[in-house]
Scaffold this motif. Structure first.
Motif, PDB file in Angstrom:
ATOM      1  N   ARG B 299      -6.189  10.837  24.859  1.00  0.00           N
ATOM      2  CA  ARG B 299      -6.723  12.199  24.742  1.00  0.00           C
ATOM      3  C   ARG B 299      -5.756  13.227  25.294  1.00  0.00           C
ATOM      4  O   ARG B 299      -5.588  14.310  24.728  1.00  0.00           O
ATOM      5  N   ILE B 304      -6.339  16.799  23.448  1.00  0.00           N
ATOM      6  CA  ILE B 304      -7.792  16.922  23.561  1.00  0.00           C
ATOM      7  C   ILE B 304      -8.163  17.321  24.992  1.00  0.00           C
ATOM      8  O   ILE B 304      -9.011  18.167  25.208  1.00  0.00           O
ATOM      9  N   PHE B 324      -6.327  19.200  19.404  1.00  0.00           N
ATOM     10  CA  PHE B 324      -6.165  17.967  18.651  1.00  0.00           C
ATOM     11  C   PHE B 324      -5.653  18.288  17.242  1.00  0.00           C
ATOM     12  O   PHE B 324      -4.846  17.567  16.676  1.00  0.00           O
ATOM     13  N   ARG B 325      -6.121  19.412  16.715  1.00  0.00           N
ATOM     14  CA  ARG B 325      -5.697  19.833  15.390  1.00  0.00           C
ATOM     15  C   ARG B 325      -4.185  19.957  15.281  1.00  0.00           C
ATOM     16  O   ARG B 325      -3.565  19.551  14.306  1.00  0.00           O
ATOM     17  N   ILE B 328      -2.651  16.610  15.098  1.00  0.00           N
ATOM     18  CA  ILE B 328      -2.807  15.998  13.771  1.00  0.00           C
ATOM     19  C   ILE B 328      -1.768  16.573  12.811  1.00  0.00           C
ATOM     20  O   ILE B 328      -1.101  15.839  12.087  1.00  0.00           O
ATOM     21  N   LEU B 334      -5.855   9.743  15.657  1.00  0.00           N
ATOM     22  CA  LEU B 334      -6.639   8.926  16.577  1.00  0.00           C
ATOM     23  C   LEU B 334      -7.874   8.371  15.887  1.00  0.00           C
ATOM     24  O   LEU B 334      -8.683   9.118  15.340  1.00  0.00           O
ATOM     25  N   PRO B 336     -11.168   7.205  16.824  1.00  0.00           N
ATOM     26  CA  PRO B 336     -11.898   7.311  18.084  1.00  0.00           C
ATOM     27  C   PRO B 336     -12.760   6.093  18.377  1.00  0.00           C
ATOM     28  O   PRO B 336     -13.058   5.310  17.485  1.00  0.00           O
ATOM     29  N   THR B 341     -20.796   8.836  16.769  1.00  0.00           N
ATOM     30  CA  THR B 341     -20.750  10.294  16.877  1.00  0.00           C
ATOM     31  C   THR B 341     -19.358  10.868  16.655  1.00  0.00           C
ATOM     32  O   THR B 341     -19.214  11.922  16.065  1.00  0.00           O
ATOM     33  N   GLN B 342     -18.330  10.180  17.139  1.00  0.00           N
ATOM     34  CA  GLN B 342     -16.992  10.753  17.021  1.00  0.00           C
ATOM     35  C   GLN B 342     -16.348  10.429  15.682  1.00  0.00           C
ATOM     36  O   GLN B 342     -15.546  11.195  15.169  1.00  0.00           O
ATOM     37  N   GLY B 343     -16.707   9.291  15.167  1.00  0.00           N
ATOM     38  CA  GLY B 343     -16.018   8.833  13.970  1.00  0.00           C
ATOM     39  C   GLY B 343     -16.618   9.333  12.667  1.00  0.00           C
ATOM     40  O   GLY B 343     -15.906   9.556  11.701  1.00  0.00           O
ATOM     41  N   VAL B 357     -10.600  14.048   7.195  1.00  0.00           N
ATOM     42  CA  VAL B 357      -9.368  14.427   7.898  1.00  0.00           C
ATOM     43  C   VAL B 357      -8.343  14.978   6.909  1.00  0.00           C
ATOM     44  O   VAL B 357      -7.666  15.959   7.180  1.00  0.00           O
TER      45      VAL B 357
END
Ligand SMILES: Nc1ncnc2c1ncn2[C@@H]1O[C@H](COP(=O)(O)OP(=O)(O)OP(=O)(O)O)[C@@H](O)[C@H]1O
Ligand SMILES: [Mg+2]
Lengths: 329, 494
Positions: B299, B304, B324-325, B328, B334, B336, B341-343, B357
């Motif tokens: 992170r 992040i 994070f953008r 990328i 990443l 996650p 929730t994150q994926g 993405v």
């Protein structure tokens, strides 16, 4: 045996899918049949034109609410935004009449739209960047807008504006009022943008799952904020139409629009939980709402009773949304 | 006949629109044993469990518990009958404290019908201490790591005093030490006469723990056998219906320039003075216990979390990503750790999640192309063999492992140059794991870099060129592939 079972359930899913997406249209049809039977006036073009005219203001604000709902938030300031921007416009127009060279009506309209957008931006910044709950931020701006509207108008109605703005509410294209066409045009545009562009996709993503959106590289704050900004713009646009249509302005303009908008959105299939539903559905949801009260007025239902009923419709709509979301788990 | 069965399942069937999740499945579970349930992603394991737990209703078939026919209509009924479930997708009340979560549905009350917090905390602490883990019973659950949440889930089931405990992939997020603890508990519970149904994709565990194993494939029951009568190879071929190749098909790639370099990275209280680098073509493993700072390290590098001091160099240039953008856009990525929730956006379709993405790739002249979205979705779903009725199915209806594949797919499509993978094979079946390993091979062969965080030691040992070991936010070691062993890593971890 299991063959027919699966096919049967597939059919059921399809039906329930269909009824979910077009629930508003089905509801409008059923209601129309009932009101047609009870009131001879209901099915006249005159009446339907009326319904559409009324819808044209509410539904434009409702579109804003739908977009905010899609991002997973809620805007309580929409109605008062309509009031404030239309009062502001009225004041500026009146000074036009005194000194026509200062305020061209078109400039006034631009100022109204800019002001509405600015209010949306305040909501957005407070919610997305300062981290206030949307409920609190927009309630605050609701009061600010209402206060300002009273302040600048002294709480007295203002009437008669230059003819140049009549276009938005009183001019016709054939049998159709321009504002209805504008409304339809806006909805088609919004439907397209929301499904076919990055902006729309990201608004849905933010509402569908904030964290997942973040971990996909989406600027969650920006799109949350943008939702409010667009809603603010649309509220003031609704204010422009309303001002032009009524040719008068009062601080009660737009009162309760934020809740009408929620009813319209939910009946139209947009979810309070965010990320789900079609914007265009909100148009039908709004028509449903206006038709319902139009019909009741013709049945001479007491206006106060209508208010109570509206409360129940709001609760029913929210209950429906909760139910829809629960079923998927 | 001579055996004492606590649970008898006969002809159990369950269909969902577009899939037959279970098709006339029959098997029995002996009392006081640990009974493993294995099968590929989407084989129907969780569905079976949910029927036992009163979450789904079966379309057909009989289930007998202690000789009595059962068909629970609510999870509550199942709980009363003594069935307790640790679900694959966690179901904790996130804002509430650990203690409250352990007593959900049965809050302790003392004098005057008030909540007896003291007693509740004491009992919660007792249960947790019993497991030999350190969790503050007052902490809200959402402040815990995924692994600790999982332990809380297990504790809750223990607290419910059940006769039949079902664990749906409880180990997917646990590290070896936590696993040991879990196994200890499972065996202890078995000693006390409790029956356990245990689902896992980590076959070693099955051999370590279970007495009997039932294999499901595509909703059909393949076989139920005593564990001592099968080999791992045999079990795998029963699961996937064919022979699989090597478990860790590592292929060394051409090692090139340093792509990512981290110097003296500090994040106050979390990461202390961490330095390492990774080269093109390398797979770098990050090993350590839960809470050692593995995810936090990723992170911090990816913008992040804030860095307090230290530098990050990408392709030789100093970088400080503010979001994070930005990372990328600069070719980092990443996968996650928390797919739920994150994926994934649970209510979005498979294809929509896959393209989230890399939205750019399906946008032509500012307009999202539905055709390209469908095309990319299908292409990548096929590559990873994602089992889904259609590209339009919402991911929440996919089995856990297939959901994980969708998350991996998102980042395969993005094609990042430096890809962090946080527990990438969590909950994925043996066959699909191998597919992901092949993907990793392909990535590094193209001169990319993969940084893999994993609690599964064999996977780290099997796939990484180099392993960095973290302990309490400090880097405590670095091992090359040929010198790394499970013992040497563990030594440094504790
Ligand atoms: N609520 C649901 N609606 C529609 N389909 C479902 C639902 N739940 C499961 N399925 C489908 O049923 C099949 C079996 O799913 P299940 O979750 O039981 O698999 P599993 O064996 O637990 O897999 P995994 O190892 O990946 O967790 C899958 O194809 C899945 O897509
Ligand atoms: Mg499962």
């Amino acid at each position: 045996m299991s063959e027919t079972g699966t096919r049967g359930s597939a059919f059921l899913t399809k039906m329930s899918q269909f009824s979910k997406e077009y629930m508003a249209i089905i509801a409008i049809l059923i209601m129309s049949v009932v009101f047609t039977l009870t009131s001879p006036y209901f099915l006249t073009w005159e009446n339907w034109k009326n319904i559409l005219l009324q819808t044209s203001t509410v539904s434009v604000a409702a579109m804003g609410q739908a977009i905010v709902l899609l991002t997973g938030n809620f805007d309580l300031s929409l109605g008062r935004n309509v009031a404030f921007t239309s009062c502001l416009g009225a004041i500026l127009m009146k000074s036009t009449a005194l000194s026509p060279n200062i305020w061209n009506p078109w400039v006034v309209i631009l100022i109204m739209l800019a002001m509405g957008t600015l209010i949306g931006l305040c909501n957005g910044v407070l919610t997305a960047y300062a981290g206030l709950p949307a409920f609190i931020a927009t309630l605050g701006l609701q009061n600010v807008c209402y206060g300002l509207a009273k302040l600048i108008t002294n709480a007295t109605p203002i009437a008669t504006f230059p003819n140049s703005i009549a276009f938005f509410g009183r001019r016709y294209f054939g049998p159709m009022p321009w504002c209805v066409l504008i409304m339809i045009g806006l909805y088609i545009l919004a439907q397209f943008l929301s499904t076919k562009t990055r902006l729309g996709r990201n608004i849905y993503a933010v509402g569908g799952g904030k964290e997942a959106a973040f971990f996909s590289g989406i600027n969650v704050k920006k799109y949350t904020c943008l939702g409010f900004v667009i809603a603010g713009f649309l509220a003031s646009f609704s204010g422009v139409i309303l001002m032009s249509r009524l040719n008068s302005v009062a601080i009660t303009n737009g009162q309760g629009y934020e809740f009408d908008a929620v009813i319209g959105s939910i009946i139209g299939g947009v979810s309070l939980a965010g990320g789900k539903g079609k914007i265009i559905g909100t148009l039908f949801g709004s028509i449903f709402l206006i038709t319902l009260f139009n019909g009741m007025a013709q049945l001479h239902v007491d206006p106060f009773v209508q208010d109570v009923l509206k409360g129940f419709v709001l609760l029913a709509a929210i209950g429906l949304d909760v139910f829809r979301n629960r079923k998927r788990a | 006949m001579d055996k004492d069965y606590i649970l008898e399942i006969e002809g159990l069937s369950k269909g969902f629109p577009g899939v037959q999740a279970l098709d006339k499945v029959s098997f029995n579970v002996e009392r006081g044993t640990i009974h493993a349930l294995v099968g590929e992603n989407g084989a129907g394991k969780s569905t079976l469990i949910k029927i036992l737990a009163g979450i789904y209703r079966a379309d057909a078939g009989n289930v007998t518990l202690n000789g009595q026919a059962i068909a629970f209509k609510t999870p509550h009924e199942a709980r009363v009958a003594g069935i307790s479930v640790v679900h694959q997708e966690m179901k904790l009340a996130e804002p509430l404290s650990v203690a409250e979560n352990l007593f959900v549905g049965g809050i302790l009350t003392g004098r005057g019908n008030l909540v007896d917090w003291k007693e509740m905390r004491r009992r919660a602490k007792e249960i947790i201490d019993n497991l030999g883990v350190e969790i503050d019973v007052r902490a809200p659950v959402d402040s815990l790591t995924v692994a600790k949440k999982q332990i809380v889930e297990v504790c809750r089931a223990v607290n419910m005093n059940c006769k039949l405990m079902i664990m749906d992939e409880p180990s997917a997020t646990l590290t070896d030490r936590e696993l040991e603890i879990l196994f200890g508990i499972a065996k202890k519970l078995r000693g006390e006469g409790i029956t356990i149904i245990y689902i896992s994709h980590r076959l070693d565990e099955i051999f370590n723990l279970a007495d009997n194993v039932t294999v499901l494939r595509d909703g059909l029951m393949v076989n139920t056998v005593p564990v001592r009568d099968v080999t791992k190879r045999r079990l795998i071929s029963m699961m996937v219906g064919r022979e699989l190749g090597l478990e860790y098909p590592k292929e060394a790639a051409q090692i090139g320039d340093v792509l990512l370099e981290v110097k003296n990275l500090v994040r106050n209280g979390v990461l202390h003075d961490i330095s390492f680098n990774v080269r093109q073509g390398e797979v770098l493993g990050i090993s350590g216990l839960v809470g050692s700072g593995r995810t936090e390290l990723a992170r911090a590098i990816l913008g992040i979390d804030k860095i307090d001091s230290g530098e990050v160099y990408v392709r030789g240039k100093k970088k400080l990503y503010r979001s994070f953008r930005e990372a990328i856009k600069d070719g980092l990525g990443l996968i996650p750790e928390d797919r739920k929730t994150q994926g994934l956006v649970q209510i979005f379709s498979v294809k929509r999640n896959i393209c989230m993405v890399s939205l750019d790739k399906i946008i032509k002249k500012g307009i999202v192309s539905a055709r390209l979205e469908q095309q990319y979705g299908e292409e990548y779903a096929k590559k990873l063999r994602i089992m889904t009725p259609s590209m339009n199915t919402q991911v929440q209806y996919l089995s856990g492992g297939n959901q994980q594949k969708v998350v991996v797919t998102k980042w395969m499509m993005q094609n990042s140059e430096i890809l962090f993978m946080d527990e990438p094979t969590r909950g994925i079946d043996v066959g699909a794991k191998t597919e992901i390993y092949h993907l990793i091979n392909d990535l590094v062969k193209q001169g990319k870099t993969v940084i893999m965080i994993s609690s599964e030691m064999p996977e780290i040992l099997g796939m990484c060129d180099r392993i960095v070991i973290l302990h309490e936010g400090k880097m405590v070691g670095e091992l090359m592939r040929d010198e790394a062993t499970q013992e040497r890593i563990m030594e440094k971890c504790v």
